[in-house]
Design an enzyme around this catalytic site. Sequence first.
Site, PDB file in Angstrom:
ATOM      1  N   LYS A 277       0.869  -1.186   0.000  1.00 17.21           N
ATOM      2  CA  LYS A 277       0.000   0.000   0.000  1.00 17.21           C
ATOM      3  C   LYS A 277       0.902   1.232   0.000  1.00 17.21           C
ATOM      4  CE  LYS A 277      -4.355   1.410   0.322  1.00 17.21           C
ATOM      5  NZ  LYS A 277      -5.103   1.126   1.565  1.00 17.21           N
ATOM      6  N   HIS A 278       0.724   2.099  -0.963  1.00 16.73           N
ATOM      7  CA  HIS A 278       1.526   3.315  -1.084  1.00 16.73           C
ATOM      8  C   HIS A 278       3.027   3.008  -1.076  1.00 16.73           C
ATOM      9  CE1 HIS A 278      -2.116   5.566  -0.911  1.00 16.73           C
ATOM     10  NE2 HIS A 278      -2.379   5.246   0.349  1.00 16.73           N
ATOM     11  N   ASN A 420      12.698   5.479   7.945  1.00 18.87           N
ATOM     12  CA  ASN A 420      13.258   4.458   8.822  1.00 18.87           C
ATOM     13  C   ASN A 420      12.329   3.256   8.906  1.00 18.87           C
ATOM     14  OD1 ASN A 420      15.729   5.659   9.717  1.00 18.87           O
ATOM     15  ND2 ASN A 420      14.539   7.067  10.996  1.00 18.87           N
ATOM     16  N   HIS A 526      14.750   5.564   0.286  1.00 24.25           N
ATOM     17  CA  HIS A 526      14.085   6.869   0.386  1.00 24.25           C
ATOM     18  C   HIS A 526      13.129   7.093  -0.782  1.00 24.25           C
ATOM     19  CE1 HIS A 526      17.652   7.670   3.008  1.00 24.25           C
ATOM     20  NE2 HIS A 526      16.680   8.179   3.737  1.00 24.25           N
TER      21      HIS A 526
END
Length: 526
Positions: A277-278, A420, A526
């Site tokens: 999800k996302h 993180n 990231h």
Amino acid sequence: MIMIARALLSVSDKTGLVEFALALAERGVELLSTGGTAKALRDAGLKVIEVADHTGSPEILDGRVKTLHPKVHGGLLGRRDVADHVVQMQEHGIGNIDLVVVNLYPFEATVARGADWDETIENIDIGGPAMIRSAAKNHDHVTVVVEPADYKDVLADLSAHGGATTLGLRRRLAAKAYARTAAYDAAISGWFAKQLDDTFPERLSLAGARAAMLRYGENPHQSAALYVTGEKRPGVATAKQLQGKELSYNNLNDTDAAFELVAEFDPAEGPAVVIVKHANPCGVATGETLLDAWDKALMCDPVSAFGGIVAVNSTLDKETAEAISRIFTEVIVAPEADEDARAVLAAKKNLRLLVTGGLPDPKAPGLVAKTLAGALLVQTRDTLGADSARFEVKTKRSPAEQEIADLEFAVKVAKHVKSNTIVFAKNGATVGIGAGQMSRVDSARIAFRKAQDAAKAAGLEEPLTKGSVAASDAFFPFADGLDVLVEAGATAVAQPGGSIRDGEVIAAADAAGLAMVFTGERHFRH
């Protein structure tokens, strides 16, 4: 309007060539050609003038020099609206060439089939790009075609305008022509860089072919398109869509994330399921069967799984398809889906089902890039996998066999979660995932809270983090993050190590009776 009286055709891809040339000939267009193209046209009964006869200069150097001649390039570059050009062309016996149809030596295909150095070099086209560029530069007077798909547009223009082409069409085709030669040169420079083992050459050339215009980007006010680079890597960009709505920008991004993660699990070692999800996994599991893996993955975070993306590492079967279809799912991606599974999902008209024909190799080298203002940030793909043989035990207690297996599993997942990252795992399944937080302790808290929520939804008395292991994508800067793992009930932890407070963190693990291993490998994402 420019009337088409003479055309030069020289193509390696002869799709639609004869039909196109016949249509030109019916309009009285004189046909110039070379080599195999000329033979194909003659075999179809067309009258063709060899370029060598047109120029009065034979092909030389094994065909390396045949169109590099003033009567070719003068005919392409001469401006009909400049009197001095017209006079010079007449003085040198140079006739206008109004239409050029060229597609290039198949360099990319030659590389793809693993040809040796000499054969690859011989498939670098010189005359073709030169003619394309000349014609495109002089598009005010010359029509250039580099793809068979554009034949129909040229013929439509000729039909609509009495055998002439419009400036609008010529400009559009010129833009496409320069894009093609740029992509061709990018392929050549990329091949040279690879042969020279030059991962980051002084000038990096990237090219992509537009595969689809998308409805919009991440948000409705943004426009977007999908471009394919030609990398031979199974995935969403090359998958076959069997059913469902058009894929959106976010669908493509999330499906890629899911499929790259599920590829970490070798199907020879058992089925695996990933729910994303996302762009973050919210459930990952291996199992005895694909259905077993699905059930375990869904248990991790059933709330977030709603409207998610599902990736599997083996052929999708009927039972698993039925289970997945019970909740709203945007996309399912699999190497293959059997007929029964396809029949089950056919009832879900909007659900996208993609099959890829294989899994990407998680250890295969490659480059990934993102844009900055005025720049590209490029790095090699993260190809490091989890290997317990590299684990270094740092605590008094060593992890047990099952803990080691789960630590390997958790590290594989953590590699694909936004930093993180904290991942709890138990018996080959995630039981809590904390992603994308500014503080590692917050990621740990979120992972634990999600595990508590999942346990409550399943009617369990305690969260599955009790007796689990945990993995962190980077080192613990303080012991506070570890304290949350202890509170959650984890018994073993994997982390890269490397903090100035490693000793403090190891001492905290010993005090809690945890086993801790250092992987020596950070996996920021990231």
